[in-house]
Design a protein around this motif. Structure first.
Motif, PDB file in Angstrom:
ATOM      1  N   ASP A  43       1.097  -7.246  18.548  1.00 36.39           N
ATOM      2  CA  ASP A  43      -0.083  -6.411  18.303  1.00 36.39           C
ATOM      3  C   ASP A  43      -0.916  -6.900  17.127  1.00 36.39           C
ATOM      4  O   ASP A  43      -1.893  -6.268  16.742  1.00 36.39           O
ATOM      5  CB  ASP A  43       0.324  -4.956  18.081  1.00 36.39           C
ATOM      6  CG  ASP A  43       1.249  -4.774  16.870  1.00 36.39           C
ATOM      7  OD1 ASP A  43       1.484  -5.775  16.157  1.00 36.39           O
ATOM      8  OD2 ASP A  43       1.722  -3.647  16.659  1.00 36.39           O
ATOM      9  N   GLN A  45      -0.306  -6.916  14.001  1.00 35.11           N
ATOM     10  CA  GLN A  45      -0.156  -6.189  12.746  1.00 35.11           C
ATOM     11  C   GLN A  45       0.960  -6.805  11.904  1.00 35.11           C
ATOM     12  O   GLN A  45       2.127  -6.785  12.287  1.00 35.11           O
ATOM     13  CB  GLN A  45       0.155  -4.718  13.017  1.00 35.11           C
ATOM     14  CG  GLN A  45      -0.972  -3.996  13.738  1.00 35.11           C
ATOM     15  CD  GLN A  45      -2.275  -4.040  12.945  1.00 35.11           C
ATOM     16  OE1 GLN A  45      -2.322  -3.614  11.786  1.00 35.11           O
ATOM     17  NE2 GLN A  45      -3.326  -4.566  13.554  1.00 35.11           N
ATOM     18  N   SER A  48       0.796  -7.392   4.215  1.00 35.10           N
ATOM     19  CA  SER A  48      -0.245  -8.003   3.376  1.00 35.10           C
ATOM     20  C   SER A  48       0.228  -9.289   2.711  1.00 35.10           C
ATOM     21  O   SER A  48      -0.584 -10.145   2.373  1.00 35.10           O
ATOM     22  CB  SER A  48      -0.697  -7.007   2.306  1.00 35.10           C
ATOM     23  OG  SER A  48       0.415  -6.646   1.490  1.00 35.10           O
ATOM     24  N   GLY A 670     -10.177  -6.025  11.360  1.00 31.54           N
ATOM     25  CA  GLY A 670      -9.376  -4.845  11.090  1.00 31.54           C
ATOM     26  C   GLY A 670      -8.516  -4.992   9.864  1.00 31.54           C
ATOM     27  O   GLY A 670      -8.150  -6.079   9.450  1.00 31.54           O
ATOM     28  N   LYS A 672      -5.066  -4.659   7.622  1.00 31.99           N
ATOM     29  CA  LYS A 672      -3.678  -4.949   7.913  1.00 31.99           C
ATOM     30  C   LYS A 672      -2.791  -3.876   7.310  1.00 31.99           C
ATOM     31  O   LYS A 672      -3.163  -3.189   6.380  1.00 31.99           O
ATOM     32  CB  LYS A 672      -3.302  -6.315   7.333  1.00 31.99           C
ATOM     33  CG  LYS A 672      -4.148  -7.429   7.884  1.00 31.99           C
ATOM     34  CD  LYS A 672      -3.657  -8.747   7.369  1.00 31.99           C
ATOM     35  CE  LYS A 672      -4.535  -9.850   7.932  1.00 31.99           C
ATOM     36  NZ  LYS A 672      -3.920 -11.143   7.828  1.00 31.99           N
ATOM     37  N   SER A 673      -1.589  -3.778   7.853  1.00 31.79           N
ATOM     38  CA  SER A 673      -0.651  -2.805   7.308  1.00 31.79           C
ATOM     39  C   SER A 673      -0.239  -3.210   5.916  1.00 31.79           C
ATOM     40  O   SER A 673      -0.204  -4.379   5.581  1.00 31.79           O
ATOM     41  CB  SER A 673       0.579  -2.721   8.223  1.00 31.79           C
ATOM     42  OG  SER A 673       1.185  -3.983   8.334  1.00 31.79           O
ATOM     43  N   PRO A 677       5.966  -3.920   9.062  1.00 31.13           N
ATOM     44  CA  PRO A 677       6.221  -2.922  10.099  1.00 31.13           C
ATOM     45  C   PRO A 677       7.645  -3.022  10.590  1.00 31.13           C
ATOM     46  O   PRO A 677       8.223  -4.100  10.646  1.00 31.13           O
ATOM     47  CB  PRO A 677       5.228  -3.312  11.206  1.00 31.13           C
ATOM     48  CG  PRO A 677       4.973  -4.768  11.000  1.00 31.13           C
ATOM     49  CD  PRO A 677       5.084  -4.983   9.511  1.00 31.13           C
ATOM     50  N   LYS A 682       6.628  -1.552  15.853  1.00 26.73           N
ATOM     51  CA  LYS A 682       5.988  -2.515  16.745  1.00 26.73           C
ATOM     52  C   LYS A 682       6.139  -2.068  18.192  1.00 26.73           C
ATOM     53  O   LYS A 682       5.214  -2.148  18.993  1.00 26.73           O
ATOM     54  CB  LYS A 682       6.608  -3.902  16.561  1.00 26.73           C
ATOM     55  CG  LYS A 682       6.312  -4.531  15.222  1.00 26.73           C
ATOM     56  CD  LYS A 682       7.020  -5.878  15.143  1.00 26.73           C
ATOM     57  CE  LYS A 682       6.970  -6.439  13.741  1.00 26.73           C
ATOM     58  NZ  LYS A 682       7.768  -7.638  13.608  1.00 26.73           N
ATOM     59  N   GLY A 685       3.767   0.733  18.932  1.00 32.20           N
ATOM     60  CA  GLY A 685       2.394   0.265  19.064  1.00 32.20           C
ATOM     61  C   GLY A 685       2.172  -0.460  20.372  1.00 32.20           C
ATOM     62  O   GLY A 685       1.140  -0.313  21.021  1.00 32.20           O
TER      63      GLY A 685
END
Length: 699
Positions: A43, A45, A48, A670, A672-673, A677, A682, A685
Motif C-alpha cells: 500500500d 505506507q 518516516s 501523500g 507518510k505514517s 506500520p 498493512k 489497509g
C-alpha cells in the motif's frame, strides 16, 4: 484492463484481482499473506525513517534485509525499483522457463544497452539486469559456481594490508558462502546419468538458499566430463572447495523438495516470521542520497525515491546507514546522481559534488562470450520441450544447462603460455596509457595493480582463463542442435560507466571496452577453438552430425577466427567492479568495510565492489559477500556482538540519530505514517483496498 488500472490506482497492481466470493472465504491468498508477514509493502505506507535503508531489492539487498532485521530493535527498509514479481511467479519458480519463457526483454528487465563497441563489430550490446524483487537471481540461469581460493586471496591482497582485508580472503568467504547454503546431493539416478561429482564438506547444510541439481538430466550431459578429460581438462571432484578449475556439473540454485528456483526472495524473505521492523517497498526507484557535511566526510541523511519518471519525489530518513545494493550498474548510477563520483562528470550536469571520487563507474569488467554450434542426432532439452511443452514434468522442467569447465592457460595455449605472460607484462605500460578510460592517476595505478595480479598470480596458476558451457536448451539454428560456449574470464580490457543526464531515470552510459586489449582477443579465439575441439572429441563427437557455426570451411585460420568473433560475441551477464574495493590511491570506491570513501554512513554491498572478475558465475560469491557484509554491519552497530543461534536480540550499539524524518521534496504527494506500520495494519489497509476495488467493479 480497466480493473487493472483501478487496482493500480489503489496501489494493488502487484496483486491478483479477487472476486467478492473470494473475499467471503479468504481475502488474501497464502502467498499474499506470506508477503505481508515478511515485510513486502503493497500500500506504499512506510515509516518516516529507518536505521538501515537498502537501495535495491536484488540478491544482496534481500540478504541484508533478512540478516539485519534479525536484530529486533533495528529497523530496515528496502527500496526496490521493480515490481514484486508476484504476477510472473510461475515463470520465476520453474527453472527451465529461464530458457523457454524468459523474463529478459520484459518490464522485469532493466534492458540496458552498451554504447557501440568498436572492437565488437561496432555493435551496441544488450546488458539485461533483473528489475524485480530478487533481481538477477529471479531471472538468471541458476549457476552456483564459486571462484577459486586464489582469486579471493588476490582480492584481499589488493587491499595493501588495510584493516579488514582478510574478510575477503578465501577462508572468510568460503565460510560465508557456506552460511548462505542448504545443499542437497543429487539423486543416485541423476548423479549417474550426469557423471556428477561433489564433496559434501564443501557445502553448507543449514542456510536459507537451496542448492542442488536438476531432477532430470539430458543423457548427452553424461558425456561432458569424459570428453573434457580426453582433451586434457581434468574432471573436478570438488569444484566448490577452492579449486574451481577443470570440468564438472555445476550446483544450481534449485530447491529439490519441489524442483523450483531458489532465489534471494524465496530463500531470505518469503519464509520469514512476521517482522514489524522490516519493510520492503517495490516500485520505488531511488533517485539520489541526500547528503550533509559531517566533519571531514559527508553523511546520508535521507534517501529520495519516486514511483516512476515524473512522479512526486518522496524521501525517507536514514538513522544509521544507507546501503547501496543496486549492482554493477545501479550502485554507481545512484552514487553519481547523489554527488559522489568524478567531478569532471558531475559538474557539467549541474550536480553538486559532495565527494570527488574518480573511481565511481571505472574499472568496469564483464565476461564476454561466444559459441560454436553443432547439429546432433541426440535428444536435446529444446527438442524434448518442443514435444512435451507445457505438459512437461516438473523434473524435466528443472533441467538447466549446468555442464561447465574452466581450462587454465596451459590448456588453452600450451607451450605458448610463457610467451603470452611475458608479452602481457611487457605491455603493461602501453595498456595503462592507452586502455584505461580515465586519465586520473589513481585509476591508472589501480589498473596496473590489478593487471600485475592477474598476469603474475592468476594467469600462471591452474585457475581457469576461459569458461566453457554445454548448451542443450536450444540455439538459433533449431532444437536439434547444441552449443559449446566460451567466455573470457579475466579480461585485460577495461570499461567505464557514467551518467550524461541529470535525470536519474535516464540510463547511464555503459562502455565495457570489449576486446580493446589484444590479449583478450587471443584467449577468446583459443577458447572458441577448444569449444570446436570438444565437438570433435570422443565420446561427445558420437552425437555430432556437423558444425553449423562458424563452420570448419568458413573459419579455420587464426585470422578467420579474429574476423568472425567481433560479429557474434556478447555478454555472459556478469558485469562487475564498477565500485571497486581498492585503496583510495588506486582508484578505489569502497574500503574493506565496504564504506564509500569520503562518507561516514554509506556502504556498497553488491558485485560492483569486486576489484577483479572471477572465473565463476557471480551469484555464489555475491551471496557470500552479502552474508559477510551483514555480519560486519551488525558487529559494528552491536559493538561486536552477533548472536550465533539465529535468535533476535536487542541492538546494544550506537543510538539511532533522529531528526531526519520523511518529507516530500516536491511538495506534493501523500503523507507518510509516523511509525512503522504493523503487519496487521498493512493487512487491514490492503483488505480495505480490495473491498473498495470490488465495489468499483460492481458499478
Amino acid at each position: 484492463m480497466y480493473a487493472r488500472r483501478l487496482a493500480a490506482l489503489l496501489g494493488l497492481a502487484a496483486l491478483p484481482l479477487l472476486t467478492v466470493a473470494d473475499m467471503r472465504h479468504e481475502y488474501l491468498t497464502t502467498r499474499d499473506r506470506r508477503a505481508l508477514a515478511s515485510g513486502i509493502v503493497y500500500d506504499g505506507q512506510i515509516a518516516s525513517s529507518y536505521d538501515h535503508v537498502i537501495i535495491g531489492g536484488g540478491l544482496a539487498g534481500l540478504v541484508l534485509a533478512s540478516r539485519l532485521s534479525e536484530d529486533s530493535n533495528t529497523t530496515v527498509l528496502v527500496l526496490e525499483s521493480g515490481d514484486t514479481g508476484d504476477l510472473v511467479r510461475s515463470q520465476i519458480d520453474v527453472p527451465g522457463e529461464a530458457y523457454y519463457s524468459s523474463l529478459l526483454g520484459t518490464t522485469y528487465d532493466w534492458q540496458y544497452m552498451t554504447v557501440p563497441q568498436p572492437n565488437v563489430g561496432n555493435r551496441a550490446l544488450s546488458w539485461p539486469r533483473g528489475r524485480l524483487l530478487g533481481g538477477c537471481t529471479a531471472v538468471n540461469g541458476l549457476y552456483m559456481v564459486r571462484p577459486s581460493a586464489l582469486e579471493f586471496n588476490v582480492w584481499a591482497q589488493l587491499q595493501s594490508g588495510a584493516a579488514g582485508a582478510d574478510d575477503w580472503a578465501w577462508g572468510s568467504m568460503f565460510a560465508a558462502m557456506k552460511k548462505s547454503e542448504n545443499f542437497t546431493a543429487p539423486s543416485a539416478e541423476v548423479q549417474q546419468a550426469g557423471a556428477i561429482e561433489y564433496n559434501v564438506q564443501s557445502h553448507g547444510s543449514s542456510g536459507p538458499l537451496h542448492t542442488s541439481f536438476p531432477g532430470f538430466i539430458v543423457p548427452a550431459v553424461g558425456n561432458w566430463t569424459e570428453t573434457l578429460d580426453w582433451i586434457g581438462v581434468n574432471p573436478s571432484a570438488d569444484p566448490d572447495g577452492g579449486q574451481g578449475w577443470g570440468a564438472f556439473i555445476a550446483t544450481s540454485s534449485i530447491n529439490p523438495d519441489n524442483l523450483t528456483r531458489s532465489y534471494s526472495r524465496s530463500a531470505y524473505i518469503d519464509n520469514l516470521p512476521p517482522r514489524p521492523n522490516l519493510a520492503i517497498l517495490p516500485n520505488a526507484t531511488v533517485t539520489r542520497l541526500i547528503l550533509a557535511q559531517n566533519g571531514s566526510s559527508v553523511r546520508a541523511t535521507q534517501v529520495e525515491y519516486a514511483a516512476y519518471d515524473g512522479a512526486p519525489k518522496l524521501t525517507v530518513g536514514v538513522n544509521k546507514e544507507a546501503i547501496l545494493a543496486g549492482g554493477a550498474v545501479g550502485s554507481p548510477h545512484v552514487l553519481m546522481h547523489s554527488g559522489i563520483g568524478p567531478q569532471s562528470i558531475l559538474q557539467p550536469l549541474g550536480i553538486s559534488t559532495y565527494v570527488n571520487l574518480p573511481g565511481v563507474g571505472q574499472n568496469l569488467q564483464d565476461h564476454l562470450s561466444g559459441e560454436v554450434v553443432f547439429s546432433t542426432t541426440a535428444e536435446t532439452a529444446a527438442q524434448l520441450h518442443g514435444s512435451e511443452g507445457a505438459n512437461g514434468t516438473s523434473a524435466f522442467m528443472s533441467f538447466i544447462n549446468s555442464a561447465i569447465a574452466y581450462p587454465n592457460i596451459t590448456d588453452l595455449l600450451g607451450d605458448y603460455a610463457t610467451t603470452y605472460q611475458s608479452d602481457l607484462l611487457n605491455n603493461l605500460t602501453w595498456a595503462a596509457a592507452n586502455l584505461v578510460p580515465s586519465t586520473d592517476p589513481t585509476i591508472i595505478a589501480g589498473y596496473k595493480a590489478i593487471y600485475q595480479s592477474q598476469a603474475n598470480t592468476i594467469l600462471p596458476s591452474q585457475v581457469g582463463q576461459v569458461e566453457l558451457l554445454f548448451g542443450l536448451t536450444g540455439t538459433s539454428f533449431g532444437t536439434n542442435t547444441f552449443s559449446v560456449q566460451a567466455a573470457l574470464q579475466h579480461p585485460y580490457s577495461r570499461g567505464q560507466l557514467y551518467i550524461n543526464s541529470s535525470n536519474p531515470f535516464d540510463h547511464p552510459v555503459i562502455d565495457p571496452g570489449y576486446l580493446t586489449h589484444p590479449a583478450d582477443i587471443i584467449l577468446m579465439r583459443e577458447g572458441l577453438k577448444l569449444a570446436r575441439t570438444i565437438g570433435q572429441t570422443y565420446p561427445l563427437n558420437g552425437i555430432v552430425t556437423g558444425e553449423l557455426s562458424p563452420g570448419n570451411s568458413t573459419v579455420s585460420t587464426d585470422a578467420e577466427w579474429d574476423a568472425w568473433i567481433p560479429g557474434v560475441v556478447g555478454t555472459e551477464y556478469h558485469p562487475s567492479c564498477s565500485c571497486s574495493m581498492l585503496p583510495l590511491s588506486e582508484g578505489g570506491v569502497v574500503d574493506p568495510q565496504l564504506r564509500v570513501y569520503g562518507t561516514s554512513n554509506v556502504r556498497v554491498v553488491d558485485s560492483s565492489v569486486f576489484p577483479v572478475e572471477f572465473a565463476a558465475h557471480l551469484m555464489a560469491p555475491t551471496y557470500g559477500l552479502a552474508e559477510q557484509a551483514a555480519t560486519m554491519i551488525r558487529q559494528f552497530w552491536n559493538e561486536g556482538y552477533v548472536p550465533t543461534n539465529g535468535t533476535t536480540t536487542a541492538s546494544a550499539g550506537f543510538p539511532s540519530q533522529t531528526g531526519s524524518g520523511s518529507s516530500n521534496s516536491s511538495g506534493t504527494g501523500g503523507a507518510k505514517s509516523a511509525a512503522l506500520p504493523t503487519v496487521e495494519g498493512k493487512s487491514a489497509g490492503l483488505l480495505a483496498g480490495v473491498v473498495a476495488l470490488a465495489v468499483l467493479l460492481a458499478l
